[in-house]
Write a protein that holds these residues in place. Sequence first.
Motif: not given
Length: 348
Positions: A12-18, A103-119
Amino acid sequence: MSEPDATRFRALFEHTDDAVAEVKFIDDKLIIRAVNPAFVELFGVDSEQIRGEPLTEHVLGIERDGWKASDGAPGDPHPQQGTVTGQTVEGPRQLSCQVVPTTANRALTIYTDLTERQRREQHHQVLHRVLRHNLRNKLVPLLDGTETLAAELSGDLGAQASLMATAASELAELSEMAGKIEYVMGAAATTASRTDLVESVRSVLDRYDAATVDLAVEDSETVTVAVDDRLEIALTQLVENGIKHTDGEPELSVTVRCERTVAVVEVSDNGPGLPEHERAVLFGDRPITQLRHSTGLGLWLTKWILDCHGGELAYDRHDGRTTLTLQIPLAAEFGVGDNDRRRTSQGD
């Protein structure tokens, strides 16, 4: 994490579009442990070189002081979400950022590009607000003028003026339909919505000549369905479709009944039926690119309303009559409480 779970996570980590970065909180900073290919493509970085660097050197994010655990226990934190600005390979972009702690000190940060959506949203607003508003304002004097000319002129000129008046009237109706589409597609559906179906049907039919429509309610006089106030828009489109497109005296019948988990509404008329190419596109037999005319917009509107509430629309032509059938989920299926019918404006 078990080996199968780790394998699924990695896929999932490798193939997601985000764009995703795995980070660790060190001294109130988000330190990059790994990034996926989408992150590399979006921000134009080298995945090996940025490992161990603060995430904020490459994209603005949520700092450690904005992240808190639900009770201080390891592995039980609250996700954080917001909109940030990131310098991407295509310049500054608005990004939806979600921090999902693992975990308590680790996380995933997920970024989705909103520019096209806003356009796309801006494009939508221009088409549905500015263009439609201007069209409606320009049509008013045109419609008044052509109707006056049609009444005053005779012969070929009168006939031509009459055709112009009809065209202007149809454009005005199309503008009004665009407003309804904007309202229908812009409102979010909720399974907590409750509407009395029989009351809605009677409310719609009260606008028409009682001699034109025959109503039969086969079950209880109160049928509560899990649809909001847009239901009346859908019902109105079907009734108007049956009356407007019938040559001669329209004969319309509406039947309401319940079948296990759904309410069923059948609207039958003696009209010519939906043109074959419109029917084929509306019910999925042909691609939408073959939609040539706007005559089926009312049915599209009905279909969209039903789709977003888990309902269905069906079409049948038999013995010279056309029947459109709505299937709508009963509210009891969602275990909701008392009647909570919402009233909102329908377009402008």
